[in-house]
Write a protein that holds these residues in place. Structure first.
Motif, PDB file in Angstrom:
ATOM      1  N   LEU A  85       0.828  -1.199   0.000  1.00 15.19           N
ATOM      2  CA  LEU A  85       0.000   0.000   0.000  1.00 15.19           C
ATOM      3  C   LEU A  85       0.864   1.252   0.000  1.00 15.19           C
ATOM      4  CD1 LEU A  85      -2.886   1.167   0.249  1.00 15.19           C
ATOM      5  CD2 LEU A  85      -2.631   1.024   2.733  1.00 15.19           C
ATOM      6  N   GLU A  86       1.912   1.239   0.787  1.00 19.66           N
ATOM      7  CA  GLU A  86       2.798   2.406   0.845  1.00 19.66           C
ATOM      8  C   GLU A  86       3.420   2.682  -0.516  1.00 19.66           C
ATOM      9  OE1 GLU A  86       6.777   4.137   3.144  1.00 19.66           O
ATOM     10  OE2 GLU A  86       6.100   2.079   3.525  1.00 19.66           O
ATOM     11  N   SER A  93       1.317   9.696  -5.474  1.00 22.23           N
ATOM     12  CA  SER A  93       1.507  11.049  -4.948  1.00 22.23           C
ATOM     13  C   SER A  93       2.597  11.062  -3.885  1.00 22.23           C
ATOM     14  CB  SER A  93       0.191  11.584  -4.354  1.00 22.23           C
ATOM     15  OG  SER A  93       0.393  12.825  -3.717  1.00 22.23           O
ATOM     16  N   PRO A  94       3.809  11.412  -4.251  1.00 19.66           N
ATOM     17  CA  PRO A  94       4.880  11.516  -3.253  1.00 19.66           C
ATOM     18  C   PRO A  94       4.532  12.478  -2.122  1.00 19.66           C
ATOM     19  CG  PRO A  94       5.807  11.519  -5.466  1.00 19.66           C
ATOM     20  CD  PRO A  94       4.310  11.616  -5.623  1.00 19.66           C
ATOM     21  N   GLN A  95       3.775  13.538  -2.422  1.00 19.26           N
ATOM     22  CA  GLN A  95       3.375  14.492  -1.380  1.00 19.26           C
ATOM     23  C   GLN A  95       2.448  13.841  -0.364  1.00 19.26           C
ATOM     24  OE1 GLN A  95       1.709  17.945  -3.300  1.00 19.26           O
ATOM     25  NE2 GLN A  95       3.703  18.958  -3.443  1.00 19.26           N
ATOM     26  N   LEU A  96       1.476  13.090  -0.842  1.00 21.80           N
ATOM     27  CA  LEU A  96       0.560  12.395   0.066  1.00 21.80           C
ATOM     28  C   LEU A  96       1.314  11.352   0.876  1.00 21.80           C
ATOM     29  CD1 LEU A  96      -2.322  11.872   1.076  1.00 21.80           C
ATOM     30  CD2 LEU A  96      -2.627  10.286  -0.847  1.00 21.80           C
ATOM     31  N   HIS A  97       2.251  10.681   0.241  1.00 22.70           N
ATOM     32  CA  HIS A  97       3.069   9.691   0.947  1.00 22.70           C
ATOM     33  C   HIS A  97       3.867  10.344   2.058  1.00 22.70           C
ATOM     34  CE1 HIS A  97       6.887   7.456   1.553  1.00 22.70           C
ATOM     35  NE2 HIS A  97       6.066   6.413   1.600  1.00 22.70           N
ATOM     36  N   TYR A 101       3.185   9.034   5.825  1.00 20.83           N
ATOM     37  CA  TYR A 101       4.164   8.056   6.309  1.00 20.83           C
ATOM     38  C   TYR A 101       5.403   8.729   6.906  1.00 20.83           C
ATOM     39  CZ  TYR A 101       1.716   4.179   4.047  1.00 20.83           C
ATOM     40  OH  TYR A 101       0.785   3.231   3.682  1.00 20.83           O
ATOM     41  N   GLN A 102       5.948   8.077   7.894  1.00 20.68           N
ATOM     42  CA  GLN A 102       7.238   8.456   8.463  1.00 20.68           C
ATOM     43  C   GLN A 102       7.993   7.173   8.798  1.00 20.68           C
ATOM     44  OE1 GLN A 102       7.146  10.679  12.176  1.00 20.68           O
ATOM     45  NE2 GLN A 102       9.019  11.762  11.595  1.00 20.68           N
ATOM     46  N   HIS A 104       8.408   4.631   6.972  1.00 18.07           N
ATOM     47  CA  HIS A 104       7.601   3.501   6.468  1.00 18.07           C
ATOM     48  C   HIS A 104       6.468   3.097   7.421  1.00 18.07           C
ATOM     49  CE1 HIS A 104      10.599   3.105   3.354  1.00 18.07           C
ATOM     50  NE2 HIS A 104      11.556   2.969   4.269  1.00 18.07           N
ATOM     51  N   THR A 105       6.080   4.027   8.294  1.00 21.71           N
ATOM     52  CA  THR A 105       4.984   3.765   9.232  1.00 21.71           C
ATOM     53  C   THR A 105       3.905   4.833   9.055  1.00 21.71           C
ATOM     54  OG1 THR A 105       6.510   2.799  10.844  1.00 21.71           O
ATOM     55  CG2 THR A 105       4.355   3.506  11.655  1.00 21.71           C
ATOM     56  N   VAL A 106       2.651   4.387   8.985  1.00 20.61           N
ATOM     57  CA  VAL A 106       1.546   5.336   8.855  1.00 20.61           C
ATOM     58  C   VAL A 106       1.458   6.201  10.106  1.00 20.61           C
ATOM     59  CG1 VAL A 106      -0.958   5.577   8.657  1.00 20.61           C
ATOM     60  CG2 VAL A 106       0.227   3.821   7.338  1.00 20.61           C
ATOM     61  N   GLN A 107       1.371   7.499   9.917  1.00 19.92           N
ATOM     62  CA  GLN A 107       1.184   8.419  11.037  1.00 19.92           C
ATOM     63  C   GLN A 107      -0.315   8.483  11.337  1.00 19.92           C
ATOM     64  OE1 GLN A 107       3.945  11.990  11.098  1.00 19.92           O
ATOM     65  NE2 GLN A 107       3.948  11.548   8.899  1.00 19.92           N
ATOM     66  N   ARG A 108      -0.699   7.849  12.407  1.00 16.63           N
ATOM     67  CA  ARG A 108      -2.114   7.724  12.757  1.00 16.63           C
ATOM     68  C   ARG A 108      -2.840   9.067  12.793  1.00 16.63           C
ATOM     69  NH1 ARG A 108      -6.092   5.018  15.810  1.00 16.63           N
ATOM     70  NH2 ARG A 108      -7.113   6.382  17.318  1.00 16.63           N
TER      71      ARG A 108
END
Length: 376
Positions: A85-86, A93-97, A101-102, A104-108
């Motif tokens: 998914l990442e 969208s690199p901006q959305l990524h 993410y930080q 490789h971890t989703v920032q809740r």
């Protein structure tokens, strides 16, 4: 246009959020702990979004798998298929990524912000929630991640729309947008759900609760998805700044409560007082043009306006005062008694309760100015 109360802040807020998170759980590909509410035992949801049921604590993550539509998009763009998914989000969208993410971890907190934030222009700008995406691949966000089609096809989605409590289209204030439950426990909807920020240009807001606005089908179709934005109904309205007004053309007989031909006067939308916010005024004009409000109210409701003048002429203040005296304690003011005559609420808080309430309110105010009314 009228303002509607944000349902996620109202009396049913907890139930709405419970159902909303359940629908997200059935739709989003992210790990549940990244967006569901959390207590001391971990992330949870209520089965069927019903808070009377025992909480569930999901442990299994959904396995990433490309849909057939996503595979076709990637194949057409001649882009290798991502494995996670990442990788897909970074590809589109690199901006959305970078936002989500930080390491490789989703920032809740970021994902939850994306799903729960209001989508007016000032908020999006302040929180920097406008991202660039590769045009050939942006649809992947809708087919693979923020899949509104899957979200809205769920059996309980109409219940969420019903709980939002929008009874009249906020864009035109002319049509009912009711959702009712039938005797066989199915839902009948007299509305569509508009995405204030369109799915095509803002796919990351496709499931965002404050971006979903129950509206009539006519307004939903007319709104479009260009860069000219209408008023945001959860925050803005015509209010006292823009009001309906009548202008005689060939007759003033309607002022005395007589029915006249539609072409003998017209109903217009006018600004009251000087402009203090050009951006707001531009959104008002865009709203009028997109939804055709000037034409609709000028051409379709002359007879209704004549009826308001007729009621005010026949049931004058003296009549209302006698009505108040005859039923002490039933009415607090002439305005409350007059609502009985109009058979609808038309005060500022009740504009969403019945179609044409804004028109009724403004024409009633105009008549009061003509009569130079004084409150008892």
């Amino acid at each position: 246009m009228i303002r509607i109360s944000p349902p996620w802040k109202g009396p049913q807020a907890e139930d709405i959020w419970a159902l909303y998170y359940f629908l997200l759980y059935k739709t989003l590909p992210f790990a549940p702990e990244n967006y569901l509410p959390i207590d001391r035992r971990g992330a949870y949801y209520y089965p069927d979004g019903d808070r009377t049921k025992k909480k569930r604590y999901p442990t299994a993550h959904k396995k990433f798998k490309l849909t057939k539509t996503s595979q076709d998009i990637l194949s057409k763009a001649k882009v290798p298929a991502p494995n996670t998914l990442e990788e897909l989000i970074e590809l589109v969208s690199p901006q959305l990524h970078q936002y989500l993410y930080q390491n490789h971890t989703v920032q809740r907190e970021k994902l939850r912000e994306l799903l729960t934030t209001e989508t007016d222009g000032k908020t999006i700008q302040a929180k920097k929630l406008a991202f660039s995406a590769k045009s050939a691949l942006s649809k992947l966000l809708l087919t693979q991640i923020f899949n509104y089609d899957s979200f809205s096809r769920q059996n309980l989605f109409p219940q969420l729309v019903q709980m939002m409590g929008v009874e009249v289209c906020p864009y035109c204030n002319r049509s009912f947008t009711t959702t009712v439950r039938t005797r066989n426990r199915e839902y009948h909807r007299q509305n569509q759900v508009d995405h204030y920020r369109s799915k095509s240009k803002f796919p990351w807001f496709a499931l965002t609760l404050p971006n979903l606005i129950p509206a009539c089908g006519n307004c939903n179709q007319k709104k479009g998805d260009d860069e000219q934005y209408v008023l945001y109904p959860y925050q803005e309205e015509f209010g006292e700044q823009y009001q309906f007004h009548t202008t005689p053309i060939s007759s003033t007989a309607y002022l005395m409560g007589q029915m006249v031909k539609p072409d003998e006067f017209e109903v217009t939308i006018e600004r009251v007082g000087p402009s203090t916010d050009p951006d707001y005024d531009q959104r008002v004009q865009t709203s009028i043009e997109k939804f055709g409000l000037d034409v609709l109210y000028r051409e379709s409701h002359n007879a209704y306006v004549c009826a308001i003048f007729e009621q005010r002429y026949i049931f004058n203040n003296a009549y209302l005062d006698s009505l108040i005296d005859s039923f002490p304690g039933l009415f607090k003011s002439r305005e409350e008694a007059r609502q009985l005559l109009y058979m609808k609420r038309y005060d500022a808080e009740g504009l969403g309760a019945a179609p044409l309430a804004k028109l009724t309110h403004d024409i009633d105010e105009e008549i009061s100015r003509l009569y130079m009314d004084k409150k008892p």
